[in-house]
Design a protein around this motif. Structure first.
Motif, mmCIF file in Angstrom:
data_model
loop_
_atom_site.group_PDB
_atom_site.id
_atom_site.type_symbol
_atom_site.label_atom_id
_atom_site.label_comp_id
_atom_site.label_asym_id
_atom_site.label_seq_id
_atom_site.Cartn_x
_atom_site.Cartn_y
_atom_site.Cartn_z
ATOM 1 N N ALA A 1 50.415 4.663 31.173
ATOM 2 C CA ALA A 1 50.063 5.294 32.447
ATOM 3 C C ALA A 1 48.711 4.812 32.947
ATOM 4 O O ALA A 1 48.543 4.482 34.128
ATOM 5 C CB ALA A 1 50.057 6.811 32.286
ATOM 6 N N VAL A 2 47.732 4.764 32.034
ATOM 7 C CA VAL A 2 46.398 4.304 32.433
ATOM 8 C C VAL A 2 46.449 2.836 32.842
ATOM 9 O O VAL A 2 45.755 2.408 33.767
ATOM 10 C CB VAL A 2 45.398 4.528 31.281
ATOM 11 C CG1 VAL A 2 44.029 3.972 31.637
ATOM 12 C CG2 VAL A 2 45.281 6.011 30.961
ATOM 13 N N THR A 3 47.293 2.046 32.163
ATOM 14 C CA THR A 3 47.433 0.630 32.528
ATOM 15 C C THR A 3 47.948 0.488 33.952
ATOM 16 O O THR A 3 47.479 -0.360 34.722
ATOM 17 C CB THR A 3 48.379 -0.072 31.539
ATOM 18 O OG1 THR A 3 47.870 0.061 30.219
ATOM 19 C CG2 THR A 3 48.516 -1.543 31.880
ATOM 20 N N LEU A 4 48.928 1.311 34.307
ATOM 21 C CA LEU A 4 49.454 1.265 35.673
ATOM 22 C C LEU A 4 48.384 1.669 36.690
ATOM 23 O O LEU A 4 48.245 1.050 37.748
ATOM 24 C CB LEU A 4 50.667 2.201 35.795
ATOM 25 C CG LEU A 4 51.953 1.714 35.124
ATOM 26 C CD1 LEU A 4 52.981 2.830 35.105
ATOM 27 C CD2 LEU A 4 52.506 0.495 35.846
ATOM 28 N N TYR B 1 37.816 17.185 20.946
ATOM 29 C CA TYR B 1 38.364 18.427 20.402
ATOM 30 C C TYR B 1 39.689 18.229 19.672
ATOM 31 O O TYR B 1 40.169 19.140 19.006
ATOM 32 C CB TYR B 1 38.570 19.446 21.525
ATOM 33 C CG TYR B 1 37.334 19.625 22.363
ATOM 34 C CD1 TYR B 1 36.225 20.312 21.882
ATOM 35 C CD2 TYR B 1 37.249 19.062 23.641
ATOM 36 C CE1 TYR B 1 35.077 20.446 22.646
ATOM 37 C CE2 TYR B 1 36.106 19.207 24.415
ATOM 38 C CZ TYR B 1 35.030 19.896 23.913
ATOM 39 O OH TYR B 1 33.890 20.037 24.670
ATOM 40 N N ALA B 2 40.278 17.034 19.794
ATOM 41 C CA ALA B 2 41.573 16.808 19.166
ATOM 42 C C ALA B 2 41.748 15.334 18.868
ATOM 43 O O ALA B 2 41.191 14.478 19.548
ATOM 44 C CB ALA B 2 42.703 17.295 20.082
ATOM 45 N N GLY B 3 42.535 15.053 17.831
ATOM 46 C CA GLY B 3 42.871 13.679 17.502
ATOM 47 C C GLY B 3 44.253 13.329 18.022
ATOM 48 O O GLY B 3 45.082 14.208 18.280
ATOM 49 N N GLY B 4 44.514 12.040 18.192
ATOM 50 C CA GLY B 4 45.837 11.585 18.612
ATOM 51 C C GLY B 4 46.231 11.994 20.008
ATOM 52 O O GLY B 4 47.428 12.086 20.311
ATOM 53 N N VAL B 5 45.266 12.250 20.875
ATOM 54 C CA VAL B 5 45.579 12.704 22.248
ATOM 55 C C VAL B 5 46.215 11.594 23.059
ATOM 56 O O VAL B 5 47.161 11.812 23.828
ATOM 57 C CB VAL B 5 44.305 13.226 22.942
ATOM 58 C CG1 VAL B 5 44.556 13.474 24.431
ATOM 59 C CG2 VAL B 5 43.835 14.506 22.268
ATOM 60 N N PHE B 6 45.698 10.361 22.909
ATOM 61 C CA PHE B 6 46.140 9.267 23.776
ATOM 62 C C PHE B 6 47.250 8.482 23.093
ATOM 63 O O PHE B 6 47.011 7.666 22.213
ATOM 64 C CB PHE B 6 44.958 8.358 24.106
ATOM 65 C CG PHE B 6 43.788 9.099 24.675
ATOM 66 C CD1 PHE B 6 43.916 9.806 25.864
ATOM 67 C CD2 PHE B 6 42.574 9.122 24.020
ATOM 68 C CE1 PHE B 6 42.845 10.499 26.388
ATOM 69 C CE2 PHE B 6 41.497 9.806 24.543
ATOM 70 C CZ PHE B 6 41.641 10.512 25.721
ATOM 71 N N LEU C 1 46.147 13.694 33.796
ATOM 72 C CA LEU C 1 47.264 12.845 33.401
ATOM 73 C C LEU C 1 47.273 12.527 31.915
ATOM 74 O O LEU C 1 48.331 12.415 31.293
ATOM 75 C CB LEU C 1 47.206 11.535 34.205
ATOM 76 C CG LEU C 1 48.368 10.564 34.038
ATOM 77 C CD1 LEU C 1 49.661 11.177 34.547
ATOM 78 C CD2 LEU C 1 48.078 9.267 34.783
ATOM 79 N N THR C 2 46.087 12.387 31.298
ATOM 80 C CA THR C 2 46.020 11.883 29.922
ATOM 81 C C THR C 2 45.582 12.908 28.894
ATOM 82 O O THR C 2 45.724 12.667 27.695
ATOM 83 C CB THR C 2 45.043 10.689 29.844
ATOM 84 O OG1 THR C 2 43.705 11.153 30.111
ATOM 85 C CG2 THR C 2 45.406 9.615 30.849
#
Length: 755
Positions: free
Chosen positions: A543-546, A531-536, A430-431
């Motif tokens: 979404a994670v809060t829900l 492996y990457a920046g700015g993913v979240f 999901l994230t």
């Protein structure tokens, strides 16, 4: 004072003399840690002070105790570091100092360090909420440790935060039910730090809410106080900036030639001071210098210089993490444009300032702007909240079906291991997280549960952090604030860049989400991508809060299920232990603690079975205490029981530990089972048993020997054709009686008797 020399300077110089004469020590390093501050105060030179402080800290780190080093780090960071290093590092260093002081047991100094974090958090923190959380954490620690010194300072910052959130009686005021400014001033009148920080917080609130009268009063008081006792550390910079703003505002109101001259001189001195600081630490002071230059040029009627300086301030503040600085500079630049008739750009800048205040969480300031400029709120994007940072979740941009699938997967997991697997699978999909860690709380302790990451046993979070299994600094930050933490690239964030979790990483996206159950922190969810920046993005945070709500319920159910399983397992173990105990009791003689007759029968049957199947010989020795009844009659039953126990001990000591067994057969009779023994071996053990009892020398007047003795009957089975185990016992019994007939205190062997 010592003569005309300040005591602090005298102590420092004397410590320096001792250092040169007798050599360095950690204690002297701690005293000399104020050398940097003294150099700055007496000579106005900041770089040499920085080098002196850094040298003392490096020495203490190499040789000093943890408490001394933490104390020295506190002084170095508070008094020296802001003038030469990015302000973000202050928070990290102060927390390191705080943790060292707590570990070393200096809780009073640790409390002082915890409130010292507040000015830096005000400057660099992402939100007013995070500042408020830091304030309450410092207040709670001061309360637990009884630190009255810290509490007045903490109270000032608490009221500033509440004013920014719009919770005080009037915009920009620190007054509210339970806090009267006049009473607070009376309480802190002799508390120099409390008084200084109150006036600082009050000045800052006045500047942010445009109360120029209050700004003039409180900055004037601080300026007068500075002449007597300089404010140590970064707050000194805010004092200069706020006083410069006040002077510029008074100049614009045309105070008269003499006052204008004095105000202009004071404004110039503040500008020059900031220019020197910006030369040493541009990240901290360049945008503030440009702001003061813009205000000065505006007050002096120089529009081109003012507009250019305002634009330079905006460009400089965009490069640093200073939320309220950015919002305030936008607002002041908007006022500057409005003053010179640039109405369109002024409205655009003011709208941007409103958004910046809104993002910071300064709801009280946003409401003031909306009341003064209603068109700003009307022009705000649809769906933007009236106050606070993203107070509502934007469900329209969240993949509802994916969230539903994730919630269903979590709700179907009953065990903790199953829940962790489902959580990892759903959240990575999901994230975009490459790594998902769940930390659980148990009382005051946190741990990472057993699993592929930790092995068969749980690992405390602090240990997991040292092993690079979890970003410990990010975990501590989210635990302290109680808020989600979203970092585009932790390797470039001074708060977390040195974490062992990031060792060797070129970039790392981080999302840390506290999980609450009934308003109590229950777990911490740590998502990362190395492996990457700015993913979240904020959408993924939503979404994670829900999902966090379902995770809290599923986690609680899994822990309850695990608790029930553990309870059942515990009771099963207790029942097995009880059964083992009953089994041991059923084959143990209660008086002598030797195996009993039942145990003998089982062991004898097993030995006979080995004889039948492998031809391994064994022997049985029947033993009876000679003249035991007269002994019992003469001495009583308690003495008789004691005699039985001592005889049992001697018999148990006479047999071979690995292969033989001594049992109480009944009454005063005992029996030995001697495995893997031929006649010679068995006879040696039997004689050792007889001699061992006689060696006890238990007095027995009714025995011709004068002491307690035993008679032994020995029978050996070397062939299954010899009969049965019962037949072997009968032969040993017959040999026993033969030994008694021949005088007792001897070994009788089936078919023969010998001493």
């Amino acid at each position: 004072m010592t003569g005309r020399m300040p005591v602090s300077l005298w102590i420092t110089l004397d410590s320096s003399r001792i250092w040169r004469r007798h050599g360095p020590s950690a204690e002297l390093a701690a005293v000399l840690g104020v050398l940097g501050l003294l150099v700055m105060q007496l000579r106005g030179e900041y770089r040499p002070g920085f080098r002196a402080g850094r040298h003392m800290l490096a020495y203490s780190e190499a040789r000093g105790s943890e408490v001394l080093t933490a104390t020295l780090r506190h002084r170095y960071v508070m008094q020296v570091l802001p003038w030469t290093a990015p302000l973000d590092r202050i928070i990290e260093q102060l927390r390191s100092s705080y943790e060292g002081l707590v570990r070393g047991g200096d809780l009073q100094m640790a409390s002082t360090t915890s409130f010292a974090v507040l000015p830096a958090t005000l400057e660099c923190g992402r939100s007013v909420e995070s500042l408020a959380a830091e304030i309450e954490a410092a207040a709670a620690f001061a309360g637990r440790t009884g630190n009255g010194f810290s509490q007045p300072v903490i109270a000032a910052y608490r009221q500033l935060a509440r004013a920014l959130q719009g919770r005080t009686a009037a915009p920009g005021s620190l007054e509210e039910d339970g806090f009267a400014e006049a009473e607070h001033l009376s309480r802190v009148s002799s508390h120099r730090p409390g008084l200084a920080h109150y006036h600082l917080c009050r000045s800052l609130a006045a500047a942010l809410f445009g109360d120029w009268g209050a700004l003039e009063r409180h900055t004037r008081i601080q300026s007068e106080a500075l002449a007597r006792q300089p404010v140590p550390g970064y707050p000194l910079a805010l004092v200069h900036v706020l006083r410069a703003l006040s002077c510029a505002g008074q100049l614009r109101r045309d105070p008269g030639p003499e006052a204008a001259r004095a105000l202009g001189d004071e404004l110039g001195r503040a500008r020059d001071w900031l220019a020197a600081r910006a030369g040493d630490a541009p990240e901290n002071f360049r945008h503030l210098l440009h702001l003061v230059e813009a205000e000065r040029a505006w007050a002096g009627g120089d529009p081109l210089t003012a507009l250019a300086a305002g634009d330079a301030a905006l460009a400089a503040v965009e490069a640093v993490q200073r939320p309220w600085h950015r919002a305030f500079i936008l607002e002041r630049t908007a006022a500057l444009h409005e003053a010179y008739g640039l109405h369109r750009s002024a409205r655009q800048l003011l709208a941007e300032a409103r958004r910046a205040y809104l993002d910071w969480g300064a709801d009280g300031k946003v409401r003031q702007l909306d009341e003064s400029f209603p068109e700003l709120r009307a022009a705000a994007p649809r769906g933007a909240p009236a106050g606070g940072r993203g107070g509502s979740i934007r469900a329209d941009v969240v993949d509802t079906l994916a969230i539903l699938r994730a919630s269903q997967a979590l709700s179907s997991a009953t065990g903790l291991v199953q829940l962790q697997a489902a959580m990892t699978e759903q959240l990575t999909a999901l994230t975009g997280a490459a790594d998902v860690v769940l930390a659980l709380r148990n009382g005051d302790d946190w741990f990472v549960p057993a699993g592929p990451r930790t092995g068969d046993s749980a690992v405390p979070v602090e240990e997991a952090g040292r092993r690079g299994l979890v970003p410990l600094t990010a975990f501590r930050y989210a635990r302290r604030t109680g808020e989600p933490l979203l970092v585009d690239d932790a390797t470039r964030d001074d708060r977390f860049a040195r974490d062992p979790y990031l060792a060797g990483a070129e970039r790392c996206s981080l999302l840390v989400m506290p999980i609450f159950h009934h308003d109590v922190p229950q777990a911490m969810l740590v998502l990362s991508n190395l492996y990457a920046g700015g993913v979240f993005t904020t959408d993924r945070l939503d979404a994670v809060t829900l999902i966090a709500g379902q995770l809290a319920v599923s986690l609680n159910n899994a822990l309850l299920y695990a608790s029930l399983e553990e309870r059942v397992a515990e009771r099963t173990r207790a029942l097995a232990a009880a059964n083992d105990q009953l089994e041991r009791l059923s084959v143990t003689d209660a008086l002598t603690c030797l195996p009993n007759r039942r145990a003998f029968q089982r062991v004898a049957a097993e030995a006979w079975g080995r004889l039948v199947h492998t031809g391994s010989p064994f022997a049985v020795a029947m033993i009876d205490i000679d003249f035991f009844k007269p002994y019992n009659d003469r001495n009583g039953h308690q003495a008789g029981d004691g005699c039985l126990r001592r005889v049992a001990g001697a018999l148990g000591a006479s047999v071979r530990d690995a292969s033989d067994l001594a049992c109480r057969y009944g009454g005063e009779e005992f029996v030995l089972v001697l495995a893997d023994s031929d006649e010679a071996q068995a006879a040696a053990v039997a004689e050792r048993a007889r001699a061992g009892v006689e060696a006890l020398r238990i007095p027995h007047p009714d025995n011709p020997a004068g002491v307690v003795t035993v008679s032994v009957g020995l029978a050996v089975a070397s062939d299954a054709a010899d009969g049965t185990a019962d037949a072997l016992l009968a032969r040993a019994d017959a040999a026993l009686y033969a030994a008694k007939e021949r005088g007792r205190n001897r070994v009788g062997r089936a078919l023969s008797v010998y001493r």
